[in-house]
Design a protein around this motif. Structure first.
Motif, PDB file in Angstrom:
ATOM      1  N   GLU A   1      58.380  26.213  18.960  1.00  0.00           N
ATOM      2  CA  GLU A   1      59.602  25.711  18.316  1.00  0.00           C
ATOM      3  C   GLU A   1      59.365  25.388  16.850  1.00  0.00           C
ATOM      4  OE1 GLU A   1      62.983  22.240  19.085  1.00  0.00           O
ATOM      5  OE2 GLU A   1      60.971  22.032  19.956  1.00  0.00           O
ATOM      6  N   GLU A   2      58.245  24.727  16.559  1.00  0.00           N
ATOM      7  CA  GLU A   2      57.938  24.354  15.180  1.00  0.00           C
ATOM      8  C   GLU A   2      57.651  25.570  14.315  1.00  0.00           C
ATOM      9  OE1 GLU A   2      54.693  21.722  15.769  1.00  0.00           O
ATOM     10  OE2 GLU A   2      55.928  20.098  16.601  1.00  0.00           O
ATOM     11  N   SER A   3      57.237  26.681  14.954  1.00  0.00           N
ATOM     12  CA  SER A   3      56.947  27.910  14.212  1.00  0.00           C
ATOM     13  C   SER A   3      58.174  28.801  14.045  1.00  0.00           C
ATOM     14  CB  SER A   3      55.842  28.706  14.931  1.00  0.00           C
ATOM     15  OG  SER A   3      54.654  27.952  15.010  1.00  0.00           O
ATOM     16  N   GLY A   4      59.317  28.326  14.510  1.00  0.00           N
ATOM     17  CA  GLY A   4      60.542  29.104  14.318  1.00  0.00           C
ATOM     18  C   GLY A   4      61.087  29.761  15.559  1.00  0.00           C
ATOM     19  N   GLY A   5      60.426  29.544  16.709  1.00  0.00           N
ATOM     20  CA  GLY A   5      60.940  30.085  17.963  1.00  0.00           C
ATOM     21  C   GLY A   5      60.647  31.561  18.131  1.00  0.00           C
ATOM     22  N   TRP A   6      61.472  32.245  18.914  1.00  0.00           N
ATOM     23  CA  TRP A   6      61.286  33.670  19.163  1.00  0.00           C
ATOM     24  C   TRP A   6      62.523  34.435  18.740  1.00  0.00           C
ATOM     25  CZ3 TRP A   6      60.035  30.726  23.856  1.00  0.00           C
ATOM     26  CH2 TRP A   6      61.170  30.324  24.565  1.00  0.00           C
ATOM     27  N   PRO A   7      62.382  35.724  18.482  1.00  0.00           N
ATOM     28  CA  PRO A   7      63.532  36.505  18.030  1.00  0.00           C
ATOM     29  C   PRO A   7      64.542  36.725  19.150  1.00  0.00           C
ATOM     30  CG  PRO A   7      61.666  37.960  18.389  1.00  0.00           C
ATOM     31  CD  PRO A   7      61.152  36.553  18.552  1.00  0.00           C
ATOM     32  N   VAL A   8      65.796  36.871  18.774  1.00  0.00           N
ATOM     33  CA  VAL A   8      66.851  37.213  19.718  1.00  0.00           C
ATOM     34  C   VAL A   8      66.941  38.737  19.814  1.00  0.00           C
ATOM     35  CG1 VAL A   8      69.350  37.144  20.142  1.00  0.00           C
ATOM     36  CG2 VAL A   8      68.154  35.105  19.261  1.00  0.00           C
ATOM     37  N   VAL A   9      66.941  39.235  21.039  1.00  0.00           N
ATOM     38  CA  VAL A   9      67.073  40.677  21.262  1.00  0.00           C
ATOM     39  C   VAL A   9      68.560  40.988  21.425  1.00  0.00           C
ATOM     40  CG1 VAL A   9      66.417  42.625  22.709  1.00  0.00           C
ATOM     41  CG2 VAL A   9      64.827  40.704  22.414  1.00  0.00           C
ATOM     42  N   PRO A  10      69.135  41.826  20.559  1.00  0.00           N
ATOM     43  CA  PRO A  10      70.583  42.103  20.633  1.00  0.00           C
ATOM     44  C   PRO A  10      70.969  42.780  21.947  1.00  0.00           C
ATOM     45  CG  PRO A  10      69.669  42.827  18.538  1.00  0.00           C
ATOM     46  CD  PRO A  10      68.510  42.505  19.423  1.00  0.00           C
ATOM     47  N   GLY A  11      72.239  42.624  22.306  1.00  0.00           N
ATOM     48  CA  GLY A  11      72.760  43.274  23.494  1.00  0.00           C
ATOM     49  C   GLY A  11      72.906  44.777  23.289  1.00  0.00           C
ATOM     50  N   GLY A  12      73.202  45.455  24.384  1.00  0.00           N
ATOM     51  CA  GLY A  12      73.337  46.905  24.346  1.00  0.00           C
ATOM     52  C   GLY A  12      73.001  47.486  25.694  1.00  0.00           C
TER      53      GLY A  12
ATOM     54  N   LEU B   1      61.831  44.164  18.508  1.00  0.00           N
ATOM     55  CA  LEU B   1      62.192  42.762  18.707  1.00  0.00           C
ATOM     56  C   LEU B   1      61.809  42.301  20.116  1.00  0.00           C
ATOM     57  CD1 LEU B   1      65.696  42.511  16.981  1.00  0.00           C
ATOM     58  CD2 LEU B   1      63.584  41.350  16.299  1.00  0.00           C
ATOM     59  N   LEU B   2      62.013  43.162  21.104  1.00  0.00           N
ATOM     60  CA  LEU B   2      61.626  42.824  22.470  1.00  0.00           C
ATOM     61  C   LEU B   2      60.127  42.601  22.552  1.00  0.00           C
ATOM     62  CD1 LEU B   2      62.213  42.567  25.519  1.00  0.00           C
ATOM     63  CD2 LEU B   2      61.974  45.065  25.663  1.00  0.00           C
ATOM     64  N   ARG B   3      59.377  43.458  21.869  1.00  0.00           N
ATOM     65  CA  ARG B   3      57.920  43.337  21.884  1.00  0.00           C
ATOM     66  C   ARG B   3      57.494  42.011  21.243  1.00  0.00           C
ATOM     67  NH1 ARG B   3      57.030  47.826  19.578  1.00  0.00           N
ATOM     68  NH2 ARG B   3      56.762  49.112  21.446  1.00  0.00           N
ATOM     69  N   GLN B   4      58.124  41.652  20.144  1.00  0.00           N
ATOM     70  CA  GLN B   4      57.793  40.374  19.496  1.00  0.00           C
ATOM     71  C   GLN B   4      58.129  39.201  20.407  1.00  0.00           C
ATOM     72  OE1 GLN B   4      59.528  40.025  15.539  1.00  0.00           O
ATOM     73  NE2 GLN B   4      59.305  42.230  15.235  1.00  0.00           N
TER      74      GLN B   4
ATOM     75  N   LEU C   1      58.230  39.032  23.667  1.00  0.00           N
ATOM     76  CA  LEU C   1      57.305  38.907  24.775  1.00  0.00           C
ATOM     77  C   LEU C   1      55.903  38.513  24.327  1.00  0.00           C
ATOM     78  CD1 LEU C   1      58.507  41.984  26.845  1.00  0.00           C
ATOM     79  CD2 LEU C   1      58.931  39.577  27.327  1.00  0.00           C
ATOM     80  N   PHE C   2      55.553  38.866  23.114  1.00  0.00           N
ATOM     81  CA  PHE C   2      54.253  38.481  22.581  1.00  0.00           C
ATOM     82  C   PHE C   2      54.189  36.967  22.346  1.00  0.00           C
ATOM     83  CE2 PHE C   2      51.559  37.714  18.794  1.00  0.00           C
ATOM     84  CZ  PHE C   2      50.329  38.043  19.345  1.00  0.00           C
ATOM     85  N   VAL C   3      55.294  36.394  21.888  1.00  0.00           N
ATOM     86  CA  VAL C   3      55.310  34.956  21.592  1.00  0.00           C
ATOM     87  C   VAL C   3      54.988  34.142  22.840  1.00  0.00           C
ATOM     88  CG1 VAL C   3      56.809  33.024  20.953  1.00  0.00           C
ATOM     89  CG2 VAL C   3      56.876  35.140  19.631  1.00  0.00           C
ATOM     90  N   THR C   4      55.495  34.547  23.994  1.00  0.00           N
ATOM     91  CA  THR C   4      55.260  33.791  25.232  1.00  0.00           C
ATOM     92  C   THR C   4      54.124  34.384  26.072  1.00  0.00           C
ATOM     93  OG1 THR C   4      57.133  35.026  26.165  1.00  0.00           O
ATOM     94  CG2 THR C   4      57.542  32.767  25.446  1.00  0.00           C
ATOM     95  N   ARG C   5      53.322  35.247  25.460  1.00  0.00           N
ATOM     96  CA  ARG C   5      52.097  35.784  26.072  1.00  0.00           C
ATOM     97  C   ARG C   5      52.351  36.675  27.281  1.00  0.00           C
ATOM     98  NH1 ARG C   5      48.905  29.960  26.033  1.00  0.00           N
ATOM     99  NH2 ARG C   5      49.131  29.568  23.794  1.00  0.00           N
ATOM    100  N   ASP C   6      53.560  37.160  27.427  1.00  0.00           N
ATOM    101  CA  ASP C   6      53.804  38.167  28.449  1.00  0.00           C
ATOM    102  C   ASP C   6      53.210  39.503  28.010  1.00  0.00           C
ATOM    103  OD1 ASP C   6      55.567  36.663  30.353  1.00  0.00           O
ATOM    104  OD2 ASP C   6      56.780  36.457  28.545  1.00  0.00           O
ATOM    105  N   LEU C   7      53.169  39.720  26.712  1.00  0.00           N
ATOM    106  CA  LEU C   7      52.554  40.901  26.109  1.00  0.00           C
ATOM    107  C   LEU C   7      51.305  40.446  25.380  1.00  0.00           C
ATOM    108  CD1 LEU C   7      53.016  43.966  25.690  1.00  0.00           C
ATOM    109  CD2 LEU C   7      54.202  43.380  23.568  1.00  0.00           C
ATOM    110  N   ALA C   8      50.181  41.041  25.709  1.00  0.00           N
ATOM    111  CA  ALA C   8      48.904  40.539  25.215  1.00  0.00           C
ATOM    112  C   ALA C   8      48.649  40.854  23.754  1.00  0.00           C
ATOM    113  CB  ALA C   8      47.770  41.105  26.074  1.00  0.00           C
ATOM    114  N   THR C   9      49.264  41.905  23.252  1.00  0.00           N
ATOM    115  CA  THR C   9      48.992  42.302  21.873  1.00  0.00           C
ATOM    116  C   THR C   9      50.287  42.622  21.154  1.00  0.00           C
ATOM    117  OG1 THR C   9      47.942  43.989  20.486  1.00  0.00           O
ATOM    118  CG2 THR C   9      48.617  44.669  22.678  1.00  0.00           C
ATOM    119  N   ALA C  10      50.303  42.399  19.862  1.00  0.00           N
ATOM    120  CA  ALA C  10      51.495  42.684  19.066  1.00  0.00           C
ATOM    121  C   ALA C  10      51.486  44.107  18.524  1.00  0.00           C
ATOM    122  CB  ALA C  10      51.592  41.691  17.908  1.00  0.00           C
TER     123      ALA C  10
END
Length: 404
Positions: A63-74, A88-91, A93-102
């Motif tokens: 939260e203090e680092s600005g949170g995570w990006p919003v992935v637009p609808g579609g 954006l989806l990759r970013q 998932l990376f923030v919450t460690r679901d994706l191990a690498t950016a």
């Protein structure tokens, strides 16, 4: 949309919780006093509490680092697609460690990203199909501020729980629609459950399971009889007979069965419904072929159900307050180790009522957790289907840098 706004607890939805059966939480209790007034338990020493506190610290940093990006609808995103939203989806998932690498693969939704989506879906109680449809997208786009507040609320719930639930117990998390049987340090049996609707919420309490009722009668609660059954009988005089429902007297002057056609059903309704309705064992009985009894003032219990399709749904709030279990035979076999699975199946298939007492009581704990952390460090969130989080949030002081 996601702010935990504080509002008074609605009495009809706050289920009574002052039992002589070792209650361990007051959140959502009927006609319960202010939850903040309940004595806190020692669970701040438990591993579950410590993991949750660590997760809260991590999410505050996000939260203090600005949170995570919003992935637009579609259109739904899935493997091997190319889409401008994939980075954006990759970013996210990376923030919450679901994706191990950016590391990126352009706009391609590759196998690694599919696996990350599945991890995120499991953490949010969604079908882990690796496809980012509307429900997965909505879960990913919940603001980090809301998740921080969710973790705070559930940290408080954990703080009020005892450290020790017993060496052998059944734990039901209504927000997760899951039942677990725990022996010592291990979960030995897990299954899905169906819980009460938001209008008829399953209460929170603890009680000891003492017996199992195979091929049970269903003694239909007076409210259900008056509100749901009587209107159907008024429209169809043969309804009770087809459903295997008998009409019984409710007092000494009417001790036995009463022929349905002797009753003026247009006059027999509302709060003054003067009869008892009981459904015979059989395929139409909503209790299925077995119920698991832990006597309590709410008349809540675990039971089988013929409505098996409900277990395929992610959100399972369909009952009148009792808890329907996905694997009733497996649960019965675990609780009655002297009987084989074949013997359990035989008893259930016989269609004859049989009550079997447990050799020793087994504690049953009904809980409501919308956030927790597993032993592997994965942080899980669930929808607040009973709208209980904000009621508890109103009892908490705003945190300092760190809060226990």
């Amino acid at each position: 949309m996601y702010k935990l706004r504080v509002q008074p607890c609605v009495p009809a939805l706050c289920l009574a919780f002052s039992l002589g059966v070792a209650p361990y939480s007051a959140i959502g209790a009927t006609a319960a006093p202010d939850p903040a007034a309940h004595v806190a338990g020692p669970a701040s020493q438990s591993p579950q509490y410590r993991r949750l506190r660590s997760a809260l610290s991590d999410y505050r940093e996000i939260e203090e680092s600005g949170g995570w990006p919003v992935v637009p609808g579609g259109p739904a995103l899935r493997r091997d697609m190319r889409d401008s939203r994939v980075p954006l989806l990759r970013q996210r998932l990376f923030v919450t460690r679901d994706l191990a690498t950016a590391e990126t693969d352009g706009f391609l939704f590759n196998a690694r990203l599919t696996a990350a989506v599945r991890r995120a879906q499991r953490r949010h109680g969604l079908t882990a199909d690796g496809i980012v449809g509307p429900r997965t997208l909505a879960a990913l786009n919940v603001p980090v501020q809301y998740r921080v507040e969710q973790l705070r609320v559930n940290l408080e719930r954990r703080r009020r729980m005892p450290v020790d639930f017993g060496s052998h117990y059944i734990f039901v998390n209504m927000a997760d629609f899951t039942l677990k049987v725990v022996e010592g340090p291990r979960t030995v049996l897990t299954m899905k459950v169906v819980v009460g609707t938001p209008y008829r919420q399953t209460p929170l309490f603890s009680a000891d399971m003492t017996y199992i009722d195979f091929n049970p009668f269903w003694n239909i609660p007076r409210r259900i009889a008056a509100e749901e059954i009587v209107p159907k009988v008024r429209e169809d005089a043969d309804y009770l007979e087809r459903q295997g429902i008998r009409v019984l007297g409710s007092g000494p002057s009417q001790p036995g069965e009463i022929p349905s056609r002797d009753i003026d059903w247009h006059a027999a309704g509302g709060q003054s419904f003067p009869y008892r309705l009981r459904q015979d064992p059989g395929p139409l009985n909503p209790l299925g072929r077995v119920k698991f009894m832990f006597p309590n003032q709410f008349e809540v219990y675990l039971h089988d159900t013929p409505a098996r399709g409900l277990f395929a749904r992610d959100i399972r709030t369909f009952s009148h307050g009792c808890i329907r279990v996905e694997k009733p035979a497996a649960l019965a076999a675990h609780l009655l180790p002297s009987l084989s699975m074949a013997e359990i199946d035989g008893i259930m298939d016989a269609g004859t009522r049989r009550v079997v007492r447990l050799s020793r009581p087994v504690p049953v704990h009904l809980a409501y957790l919308t956030a927790w952390v597993n032993k592997d460090g994965s942080v899980h969130f669930r929808r607040d289907v009973y709208d209980r989080d904000r009621a508890l949030a109103g009892t908490l002081q705003q945190p300092a840098a760190h809060s226990d």
